[in-house]
Design a protein around this motif. Structure first.
Motif, PDB file in Angstrom:
ATOM      1  N   LEU A 198       0.836  -1.205   0.000  1.00  0.00           N
ATOM      2  CA  LEU A 198       0.000   0.000   0.000  1.00  0.00           C
ATOM      3  C   LEU A 198       0.871   1.255   0.000  1.00  0.00           C
ATOM      4  CD1 LEU A 198      -2.854  -0.989   2.508  1.00  0.00           C
ATOM      5  CD2 LEU A 198      -2.618  -1.542   0.084  1.00  0.00           C
ATOM      6  N   ALA A 199       1.915   1.254   0.799  1.00  0.00           N
ATOM      7  CA  ALA A 199       2.806   2.417   0.863  1.00  0.00           C
ATOM      8  C   ALA A 199       3.499   2.647  -0.480  1.00  0.00           C
ATOM      9  CB  ALA A 199       3.833   2.221   1.974  1.00  0.00           C
ATOM     10  N   GLU A 200       3.792   1.561  -1.183  1.00  0.00           N
ATOM     11  CA  GLU A 200       4.431   1.714  -2.501  1.00  0.00           C
ATOM     12  C   GLU A 200       3.493   2.379  -3.505  1.00  0.00           C
ATOM     13  OE1 GLU A 200       5.793  -2.256  -3.271  1.00  0.00           O
ATOM     14  OE2 GLU A 200       7.674  -1.936  -2.172  1.00  0.00           O
ATOM     15  N   VAL A 201       2.210   2.064  -3.393  1.00  0.00           N
ATOM     16  CA  VAL A 201       1.212   2.737  -4.253  1.00  0.00           C
ATOM     17  C   VAL A 201       1.234   4.236  -3.965  1.00  0.00           C
ATOM     18  CG1 VAL A 201      -1.267   3.038  -4.674  1.00  0.00           C
ATOM     19  CG2 VAL A 201      -0.297   0.733  -4.540  1.00  0.00           C
ATOM     20  N   ALA A 202       1.252   4.595  -2.672  1.00  0.00           N
ATOM     21  CA  ALA A 202       1.229   6.011  -2.285  1.00  0.00           C
ATOM     22  C   ALA A 202       2.483   6.727  -2.785  1.00  0.00           C
ATOM     23  CB  ALA A 202       1.108   6.132  -0.774  1.00  0.00           C
TER      24      ALA A 202
END
Lengths: 386, 350
Positions: free
Chosen positions: B160-164
């Protein structure tokens, strides 16, 4: 034009009451939808898309109610659209649903409009004062009364015209088993004796506040051809909008309404509406709007609408029966009121209007307006293909 | 049926709060002027108008009426309005041009999310009899959805953090974005939860904004823009509102809409995912392979103007074609709690 033919296959509406405490919102909608689908003789598998309309969300306190209603609407897995164009929304919703057919995208569409006004307080919902805008704070009657006074002054209409309309529409409503107000004994004199609310509008000349819903099943040419007894064919549609207030705006005879009517008659090939149209369902929430809209729609010249009303031409059996169903003066679930006008026009040309059927109705007008007389939507439907 | 194309697009800056009135229609005036200047059209040339907005965001009934003032007083216009994201207004306008009744349309959406407390306002979209009275707010519901995916092994908090991080990096080229810049995934994962397992970077910022888009028949569009973006397919579907009745880690309505379209050869997809995990749900529902560039504008995670973010995704996907940067693009819009309603548009240069 590449427009496909569209037709009304069936209609349904609820019993309209001040408070429908016996049903939830989904229950109210299903009452109208189930009747429309039975009338159209279709099942859920036949419905390809759903178009829902209603007036402000603040009336029921639900933001975008189409979302939670998706189950009850049978819309899961299908396209669902939500229309909102103020008081004209019932009409606009029907027109958006019609365009789904006319564009060739779908064959059969369910459309429904509703208002469950008893869920909250409509006066409250309309009385929020936003900054930088003209405060009205007088409710709809207070807003429209000056327009009525202006109409009387401009046209020289005698003061009993409004009472004639109110008595006629309420007696018509008594013929309609779904109407909210059904007053068989109402007379011009009794209307004139009722309480003055917003001079010159009296209590019996105002619409009620109703819970209710209206639904229609619309279809393409092949679906229309299959309707036993004949479908109601859409001959023309029109929508126009102008802002609420600006210098020079004529609120008695708004340009947006005149432009919409001109476009409507032109598309339908109608040159003399008063002689060519057999029956009209016109949005008349306060009685004086009958003569005002007869002029705005081009049925008569400006200043002449009241003469048609006074002569009895707008009664059932007259030259142009207006609101044989009882109209908005007999039932007013705001978000559904416009669609009721459209569906009652369809019922007339399908020969399905029961005790208030106008003999030989072949061409009918459905009309709705909203906001401060600034949103207009209308259609002409016929018993024959355009 | 005439083919329909996107011929112009403009959007207001995606900001945390505008100084304008609660309905936010002031944001429309400059961007209406911008699309008119770019296309050479004027108010009188527009055959049909359609808008998307919400009364609840403005906290008053009939908030959309004020937008007509932004267009100009007279003459009257041929107009309609959906109480939905303006991507659905685009659908209505697309139909209108397909009927042949008009050959141009102007679609706009606007919303001032800062006028209220957005996460609580959106709770009022839920079933008013059984769910809304419990006040489950929009972030908590998204948290439940993200948790279900975590426990099913569909994604990790790092995913999820990589998407952000990718979204913010992409947004550095987008002058309208609210958030942008290089961020370190490890640092993002060090920040506190907002709605477990979601952190601030997983959640689209509260955004005021507006967008305007010009549609025209393909024939007319060629006079207005060098490379019109032809709408070769538009589909939308809705899912059940009952949160316990569907698998929240999937988006059946997106899957169904995608099945009705030809997504082969799509080069980039602008996805309206207000939460990081929702981008992953959508990518799976759309069956997009690793070659498809996701939300090169930065997407909704870098600016999510309510009721115009979906329309803006279509505008961004069209602008890539207008600028010659892509030949086939996909745009997505969502509405309702946890991806309940979804719309897809395929755009192509022809």
């Amino acid at each position: 034009m590449t427009k496909q033919l569209a037709a009304v296959l069936g209609t349904g509406q609820t019993h309209h009451r001040a408070k429908r405490t016996d049903v939830s919102m989904p229950g109210l909608l299903r009452e109208a939808i189930d009747r429309a689908m039975a009338d159209a003789q279709v099942g859920w598998d036949d419905i390809e898309a759903v178009v829902l309309g209603k007036a402000p969300d603040l009336f029921e306190g639900v933001m975008m109610p189409e979302l939670f209603l998706a189950d009850a609407l049978g819309a899961n897995g299908k396209p669902l659209l939500r229309v909102h164009t103020a008081g004209s929304v019932g009409g606009s919703t029907a027109l958006v649903a019609t365009s789904l057919i006319q564009s060739g995208v779908h064959r059969r569409v369910l459309t429904v409009a509703f208002e469950k006004q008893s869920e909250s307080n409509a006066m409250w919902g309309l009385s929020i004062l936003p900054p930088f805008q003209m405060p009205v704070g007088a409710g709809a009657g207070g807003y429209f009364a000056p327009h009525v006074r202006s109409y009387i002054r401009r046209s020289g209409a005698p003061e009993h015209i409004g009472a004639i309309v109110a008595a006629k529409d309420r007696r018509n409503g008594a013929l309609n088993p779904y109407a909210h107000l059904r007053q068989t004994d109402i007379t011009v004199e009794s209307v004139q004796a009722s309480q003055m609310l917003w001079d010159p509008i009296r209590y019996d000349e105002t619409c009620p506040s109703s819970d209710g819903a209206c639904a229609m099943v619309l279809g393409d040419e092949a679906s229309g051809d299959a309707v036993p007894g004949g479908a109601a064919w859409v001959h023309s549609t029109a929508m126009r909008t102008e802002p609420t207030t600006f210098a020079g705006r004529d609120q008695v005879n708004p340009q947006a309404g005149r432009d919409a009517a001109a476009a409507l008659w032109h598309e339908a090939g109608i040159t003399d509406p008063l002689s060519e149209v057999d029956v009209a369902e016109i949005y008349v929430p306060f009685s004086w709007f009958e003569p005002m809209w007869l002029e705005n729609l081009g049925f008569t010249a400006e200043g002449e609408g009241w003469k048609v009303t006074e002569a009895g031409d707008t009664a059932i059996g007259g030259r142009l029966p207006v609101n044989p169903s009882g109209g908005v003066l007999s039932s007013n679930p705001i978000g559904a009121s416009g669609m009721l006008r459209f569906s009652e026009a369809a019922k007339q040309v399908m020969g399905r209007a029961g005790d208030y059927q106008v003999d030989g109705a072949r061409l009918a007008l459905g009309h709705a307006y909203g906001g401060g007389s600034q949103y207009f939507s209308m259609w002409v439907v016929g018993s024959h293909k355009p | 049926m005439p083919e329909v194309a996107v011929a112009g697009f403009a959007q207001a800056p995606n900001v945390r709060e505008t100084a304008g009135t609660t309905n936010g229609v002031e944001m429309l005036v400059p961007i209406l002027a911008e699309v008119f200047a770019a296309t050479g059209l004027s108010k009188q040339d527009i055959g049909f108008w359609c808008s998307g907005s919400s009364d609840y965001l403005a906290g008053r009934a009939f908030s959309f009426i004020a937008a007509v003032d932004a267009i100009g007083a007279f003459p009257p216009i041929h107009e309609s309005h959906v109480e939905m994201d303006a991507a659905w207004a685009l659908y209505e306008a697309w139909l209108k041009i397909r009927t042949g009744e008009v050959d141009t349309a102007l679609v706009y959406g606007f919303g001032k999310a800062s006028a209220g407390q957005l996460r609580r306002v959106l709770a009022l979209q839920l079933d008013p009899y059984v769910l809304a009275p419990l006040w489950p707010d929009s972030l908590s519901l998204a948290g439940l959805q993200a948790r279900l995916g975590l426990e099913a092994g569909l994604w990790s908090e790092k995913d999820l953090a990589e998407v952000a991080a990718r979204a913010r990096a992409d947004a550095t080229d987008n002058p309208a974005a609210q958030l942008s810049g290089r961020v370190d995934v490890a640092e993002l994962l060090d920040t506190p939860y907002v709605a477990d397992p979601l952190r601030t970077h997983d959640i689209a910022p509260v955004t005021d904004g507006a967008a305007v888009l010009v549609l025209a028949s393909a024939e007319r569009a060629r006079d207005l823009v060098d490379r019109p973006a032809i709408l070769t397919g538009v589909e939308h579907r809705v899912d059940s509102p009952v949160l316990g009745a569907r698998d929240l880690t999937r988006s059946p309505s997106t899957e169904a809409a995608a099945r009705a379209l030809d997504l082969d050869g799509v080069e980039l997809a602008e996805l309206h995912a207000p939460f990081t995990h929702q981008e992953l749900i959508l990518r799976r529902a759309l069956g997009l392979n690793g070659d498809v560039r996701i939300s090169p504008s930065g997407g909704a995670l870098t600016g999510n103007p309510m009721f115009s973010a979906g329309l803006a995704r279509i505008g961004e996907a069209a602008a890539r074609i207008h600028r010659g940067e892509a030949g086939k693009t996909l745009a997505h819009a969502t509405s309702g709690p946890v991806l309940q309603q979804n719309l897809l548009a395929v755009l192509e240069a022809r």
